[in-house]
Design a protein around this motif. Structure first.
Motif, mmCIF file in Angstrom:
data_model
loop_
_atom_site.group_PDB
_atom_site.id
_atom_site.type_symbol
_atom_site.label_atom_id
_atom_site.label_comp_id
_atom_site.label_asym_id
_atom_site.label_seq_id
_atom_site.Cartn_x
_atom_site.Cartn_y
_atom_site.Cartn_z
ATOM 1 N N TYR C 20 0.829 -1.213 0.000
ATOM 2 C CA TYR C 20 0.000 0.000 0.000
ATOM 3 C C TYR C 20 0.856 1.252 0.000
ATOM 4 O O TYR C 20 1.780 1.398 0.788
ATOM 5 C CB TYR C 20 -0.965 0.067 1.190
ATOM 6 C CG TYR C 20 -1.843 1.299 1.080
ATOM 7 C CD1 TYR C 20 -3.042 1.262 0.403
ATOM 8 C CD2 TYR C 20 -1.415 2.536 1.599
ATOM 9 C CE1 TYR C 20 -3.820 2.405 0.234
ATOM 10 C CE2 TYR C 20 -2.186 3.689 1.429
ATOM 11 C CZ TYR C 20 -3.382 3.615 0.749
ATOM 12 O OH TYR C 20 -4.140 4.737 0.570
ATOM 13 N N GLU C 21 0.491 2.134 -0.858
ATOM 14 C CA GLU C 21 1.124 3.446 -0.907
ATOM 15 C C GLU C 21 0.071 4.406 -1.433
ATOM 16 O O GLU C 21 -0.745 4.027 -2.268
ATOM 17 C CB GLU C 21 2.307 3.381 -1.873
ATOM 18 C CG GLU C 21 3.093 4.659 -1.939
ATOM 19 C CD GLU C 21 4.341 4.522 -2.838
ATOM 20 O OE1 GLU C 21 5.258 5.307 -2.654
ATOM 21 O OE2 GLU C 21 4.353 3.642 -3.718
ATOM 22 N N LYS C 22 0.094 5.644 -0.951
ATOM 23 C CA LYS C 22 -0.907 6.596 -1.467
ATOM 24 C C LYS C 22 -0.659 6.809 -2.964
ATOM 25 O O LYS C 22 0.470 6.653 -3.441
ATOM 26 C CB LYS C 22 -0.821 7.926 -0.719
ATOM 27 C CG LYS C 22 0.429 8.711 -1.008
ATOM 28 C CD LYS C 22 0.336 10.101 -0.439
ATOM 29 C CE LYS C 22 1.592 10.875 -0.807
ATOM 30 N NZ LYS C 22 1.634 12.205 -0.279
ATOM 31 N N THR C 42 -8.959 11.747 3.659
ATOM 32 C CA THR C 42 -9.104 10.324 3.327
ATOM 33 C C THR C 42 -9.936 10.168 2.062
ATOM 34 O O THR C 42 -9.591 9.380 1.175
ATOM 35 C CB THR C 42 -9.785 9.585 4.495
ATOM 36 O OG1 THR C 42 -9.238 10.063 5.720
ATOM 37 C CG2 THR C 42 -9.579 8.089 4.390
ATOM 38 N N LYS C 45 -7.943 10.981 -0.952
ATOM 39 C CA LYS C 45 -6.964 9.929 -1.225
ATOM 40 C C LYS C 45 -7.635 8.756 -1.922
ATOM 41 O O LYS C 45 -7.124 8.229 -2.914
ATOM 42 C CB LYS C 45 -6.347 9.480 0.116
ATOM 43 C CG LYS C 45 -5.067 8.700 0.010
ATOM 44 C CD LYS C 45 -4.602 8.254 1.396
ATOM 45 C CE LYS C 45 -5.608 7.314 2.040
ATOM 46 N NZ LYS C 45 -5.123 6.663 3.261
ATOM 47 N N GLU C 49 -6.981 7.329 -5.609
ATOM 48 C CA GLU C 49 -6.621 5.913 -5.823
ATOM 49 C C GLU C 49 -7.455 5.310 -6.938
ATOM 50 O O GLU C 49 -6.944 4.607 -7.810
ATOM 51 C CB GLU C 49 -6.894 5.095 -4.545
ATOM 52 C CG GLU C 49 -5.776 5.143 -3.532
ATOM 53 C CD GLU C 49 -6.188 4.483 -2.210
ATOM 54 O OE1 GLU C 49 -7.062 3.602 -2.206
ATOM 55 O OE2 GLU C 49 -5.618 4.875 -1.175
ATOM 56 N N GLN C 57 -7.076 9.157 -15.536
ATOM 57 C CA GLN C 57 -6.616 10.518 -15.225
ATOM 58 C C GLN C 57 -6.823 11.462 -16.413
ATOM 59 O O GLN C 57 -7.229 12.602 -16.247
ATOM 60 C CB GLN C 57 -5.135 10.466 -14.854
ATOM 61 C CG GLN C 57 -4.553 11.767 -14.377
ATOM 62 C CD GLN C 57 -3.057 11.654 -14.092
ATOM 63 O OE1 GLN C 57 -2.378 10.796 -14.645
ATOM 64 N NE2 GLN C 57 -2.559 12.515 -13.221
ATOM 65 N N LEU C 76 -5.602 17.105 -6.097
ATOM 66 C CA LEU C 76 -5.898 16.092 -7.112
ATOM 67 C C LEU C 76 -5.211 16.495 -8.416
ATOM 68 O O LEU C 76 -5.417 17.602 -8.910
ATOM 69 C CB LEU C 76 -7.404 15.970 -7.311
ATOM 70 C CG LEU C 76 -8.172 15.442 -6.091
ATOM 71 C CD1 LEU C 76 -9.673 15.627 -6.277
ATOM 72 C CD2 LEU C 76 -7.856 13.980 -5.827
ATOM 73 N N ASN C 77 -4.426 15.592 -8.939
ATOM 74 C CA ASN C 77 -3.651 15.917 -10.144
ATOM 75 C C ASN C 77 -4.448 15.600 -11.411
ATOM 76 O O ASN C 77 -4.074 14.747 -12.208
ATOM 77 C CB ASN C 77 -2.333 15.138 -10.114
ATOM 78 C CG ASN C 77 -1.368 15.636 -11.177
ATOM 79 O OD1 ASN C 77 -1.476 16.770 -11.647
ATOM 80 N ND2 ASN C 77 -0.441 14.785 -11.574
ATOM 81 N N VAL C 200 -13.487 2.427 4.502
ATOM 82 C CA VAL C 200 -12.667 3.036 3.440
ATOM 83 C C VAL C 200 -12.641 2.108 2.225
ATOM 84 O O VAL C 200 -12.776 2.553 1.087
ATOM 85 C CB VAL C 200 -11.242 3.343 3.945
ATOM 86 C CG1 VAL C 200 -10.344 3.763 2.795
ATOM 87 C CG2 VAL C 200 -11.280 4.421 5.018
ATOM 88 N N ARG C 201 -12.497 0.799 2.496
ATOM 89 C CA ARG C 201 -12.493 -0.167 1.388
ATOM 90 C C ARG C 201 -13.812 -0.123 0.624
ATOM 91 O O ARG C 201 -13.846 -0.156 -0.600
ATOM 92 C CB ARG C 201 -12.251 -1.588 1.929
ATOM 93 C CG ARG C 201 -10.817 -1.838 2.356
ATOM 94 C CD ARG C 201 -10.582 -3.325 2.661
ATOM 95 N NE ARG C 201 -9.192 -3.531 3.061
ATOM 96 C CZ ARG C 201 -8.782 -3.503 4.333
ATOM 97 N NH1 ARG C 201 -9.643 -3.303 5.315
ATOM 98 N NH2 ARG C 201 -7.504 -3.678 4.609
#
Lengths: 354, 104, 269
Positions: C20-22, C42, C45, C49, C57, C76-77, C200-201
């Motif tokens: 897991y990584e953001k 959260t 994020k 994800e 994107q 947010l990119n 969250v899941r």
């Protein structure tokens, strides 16, 4: 020889037809008298020809739909009449700040408040001095014929794209409702590159953001300064006006839109009586022809502004002439349209010619 | 480390976490999310002025719960992988004479 | 740490794999201004994800509201537009109508979506705009520092309901999801939270569906997220999450409120 496309149309319909021909990608609007024909015409004509017509739940929604679609890089417009246009003011301020090109049409009716559905020029201040909150300007075009209601759609989109600035066409209930001959010329609509638009961030560029929020004072001031610079540029390049019998004029009427048509006849009546009266019709109300009026003032004895309001544009005329000549106002309100004779009579009184 | 956690049996899957301590805001939500009671707050503060999350690797199962609820996404989670272990072992055999760069 | 093998750590003979990584491509990496423990972070994020994992994107355009998440576009990119207060769904309508093949979403708080923007919310849903609305419900006006929101619970204190919300005086807290679900234009309506890992899941799955269903062009996907506001609730983040469990969820129960049928989902990639 090219066949001319000549039609007899209402101003509102001519404007709507021009929108389709100008390749307006989307129109967002809400019904309000005296301009509901625009939404009706486009709802009927756009499908199958060009563009998307969407009836919003309010003017508040329609102006924000314009914001979204203009931010997505498309050619968009809305139209309304005075109370509805007031509702749009917040959104227009955001659009001006985010520098989104679009065309906004106000078919002016009488006010304040719910007012009347009859023609008026009472929204001059609102259109030319910003209208919403903050420091901004719209480019304001004032048509005085059905033909110009069509032509200024093309011009409006062109100026909006050129300066990334919202353009307002300030018409009125009479020009919008009356029927006249209108000629549609074949025109090429050039594709405009809008690399600032939100169309999806591709790998080869940074993300695009459409916003009017600049919370740091330094940044906000920079935005204000750059907007001002743009307005200066617009003022330098885009002043438009029409002059009638100004060469030898001793007196001048300044009038735009519907009142310029009345004034034209007044000038002719005056000339028949030997009064050297001329007419200056501002076509752009912002930027305003300050410089030309200042020049003309050098040889004039007095200026009358004819407005269908309590005296709004007179302030700009006074600013233009810097006290060189007296400036008088004559106007009717409530949707009452004065006759050329009535205007002449009042001019003569004010100028003490009789 | 509290007593109730040390009594637990050694586990097959082991986890490892990397906390970006300078970005942690010390909200403690990860602490409540960790079923192994394996997260504490530091005594020191970071550059932002917060006490930050410290994760005891010995107790970590690599379940990612802490990272999932971390609002600021400061936790990276690793987990033992038998498959990767075999792969790395193979590479090492082939390249046994090569130097492996070790950070820290 | 072994370098050269980015997603692995080798230590004591064990090989650890990154699990897991953001998200790195869809978040800008700018530190979020949100208070410690704020559910907005959260939710951002998780949203990032999903966009990263779906690989959309380049096709996604977001609309930020006025409220605490007004700066969502800093984090947010993706291409984004900042809407006037309450008008996010009107702005999203404008975008989606002219770019019908893009994924368009709004991210709005309770004041934005359920008070000042109620008309835009109802009508964009009623028109069945093919957008996703992410509705963060933390029962308070966060950005203006803690006034009563349309969703503030009965008895809950805020700076403008200092003695607790009085239903006779201020009305009942509005349940937006239940309100809009009967509209035909609402295709998928669901309520989630971000206060536990399990939730969250689930939220992540819901947002994934929210995006995917846009392909079908069958209406709005509406995802309500029950969130906390530790600063304005005047609680620690942990206590605020307990408040969600004890006070918020009984009134705003989690789960799907309207699900598309199997026939509705036919043809979904």
């Amino acid at each position: 020889m090219e066949e001319l496309d000549i039609r007899l149309m209402k101003g509102n319909e001519a404007m709507a037809e021009a929108a389709i021909q100008a390749k307006c990608d989307a129109y967002f609007g809400y019904p309000i008298t005296p301009q509901s024909e625009v939404l009706e015409y486009l709802s009927r004509e756009m499908p199958g020809r060009y563009g998307i017509p969407l009836q919003a739940e309010s003017e508040v929604a329609s102006i924000n739909m314009v914001y979204g679609a203009a931010g997505a890089g498309k050619r968009v417009m809305t139209s309304s009449s005075s109370p509805g246009f007031s509702l749009m003011m917040e959104g227009i301020s955001y659009i001006a700040s985010a520098q989104l090109p679009c065309l906004l049409v106000n078919v002016n009716r009488g006010g304040p408040g719910l007012g009347t559905i009859q023609p008026s020029q009472g929204d001059y201040f609102q259109a030319t001095k910003g209208g919403g909150h903050g420091d901004y300007h719209l480019i304001v075009l004032a048509p005085n014929s059905v033909q110009e209601m069509a032509d200024f759609v093309f011009l409006g989109f062109e100026l909006a794209d050129k300066y990334r600035n919202p353009v307002c066409m300030l018409s009125d209930g009479a020009i919008g409702q009356m029927m006249e001959r209108v000629v549609f010329k074949k025109r090429e609509v050039p594709a405009i590159k809008k690399d600032w638009a939100t169309t999806g961030k591709t790998k080869d560029r940074e993300r695009n953001i459409i916003t009017s929020l600049f919370i740091q004072p330094e940044k906000m001031e920079q935005v204000n300064l750059s907007l001002n610079k743009k307005y200066e540029e617009i003022s330098k390049n885009e002043v438009r006006y029409e002059e009638i019998f100004t060469d030898d004029a001793e007196y001048l009427i300044v009038a735009y839109g519907l009142s310029s048509r009345i004034s034209h006849k007044t000038v002719i009546l005056a000339r028949e009586k030997g009064i050297k009266l001329g007419l200056l019709r501002p076509i752009t109300l912002y930027p305003y022809p300050y410089k030309r009026l200042n020049e003309l003032a050098n040889k004039l004895k007095g200026i009358l502004t004819l407005e269908l309001n309590a005296g709004q544009m007179i302030e700009d005329v006074k600013l233009s002439v810097e006290g060189k000549v007296p400036v008088w106002h004559y106007g009717r309100m409530g949707g009452i349209i004065p006759s050329p004779e009535e205007v002449l009579e009042n001019f003569e009184k004010l100028a003490k010619i009789k | 480390m509290s007593d109730n956690t040390t009594a637990k049996k050694p586990r097959k899957v082991k986890g490892k976490t990397v906390v970006d301590i300078q970005k942690c805001k010390g909200c403690e939500i990860c602490i409540t999310a960790c079923s192994e009671n394996g997260i504490k707050l530091s005594k020191e503060i970071n550059n932002l002025g917060y006490r930050y999350a410290v994760i005891v690797d010995d107790l970590c199962t690599g379940c990612t719960n802490c990272a999932l609820v971390c609002p600021d996404g400061v936790i990276k989670v690793y987990r033992t992988s038998a498959k990767k272990k075999e792969l790395v072992a193979e590479i090492k055999n082939v390249q046994s004479d090569m130097k492996i760069k070790i950070d820290k | 740490m072994l370098t050269g093998e980015k997603d692995c750590i080798i230590e004591d003979g064990e090989v650890y794999e990154l699990v897991y990584e953001k998200p790195l491509t869809t978040l800008t990496g700018t530190r979020m201004h949100y208070c410690p423990g704020c559910g907005h972070s959260t939710a951002h994020k998780v949203l990032a994800e999903v966009i990263e994992e779906l690989g959309i994107q380049e096709q996604t355009i977001g609309v930020a509201p006025v409220g605490c998440s007004v700066f969502a576009y800093d984090y947010l990119n993706i291409d984004m537009q900042e809407a006037a207060h309450g008008r996010a769904t009107a702005v999203a309508t404008g975008i989606k109508r002219v770019l019908p093949d893009k994924y368009v979403f709004t991210y709005q708080g309770d004041g934005d979506l359920a008070a000042i923007g109620t008309a835009e919310t109802i009508h964009s849903i009623n028109r069945g705009e093919n957008i996703m609305i992410i509705f963060i419900n933390n029962a308070v006006y966060g950005m203006t520092s803690g006034q009563m929101a349309p969703t503030t619970l009965v008895g809950m204190k805020s700076t403008t309901s200092p003695y607790g919300r009085d239903a006779d005086f201020a009305g009942m807290p509005i349940k937006v999801s239940e309100l809009i679900a009967p509209l035909k234009g609402a295709f998928y309506v669901t309520r989630h939270s971000v206060h536990t890992p399990g939730n969250v899941r689930k939220l992540k799955k819901a947002i994934t569906n929210g995006f995917k269903y846009q392909q079908l062009k069958k209406g709005v996907t509406f995802i309500e997220v029950i969130s906390n506001c530790p600063s304005n609730w005047k609680m620690t983040p942990v206590k605020s999450n307990e408040f969600i469990e004890k006070e918020m969820l009984p009134y705003y129960p989690l789960g799907d409120i309207k699900l598309p049928s199997k026939e509705d989902l036919a043809g979904l990639k």
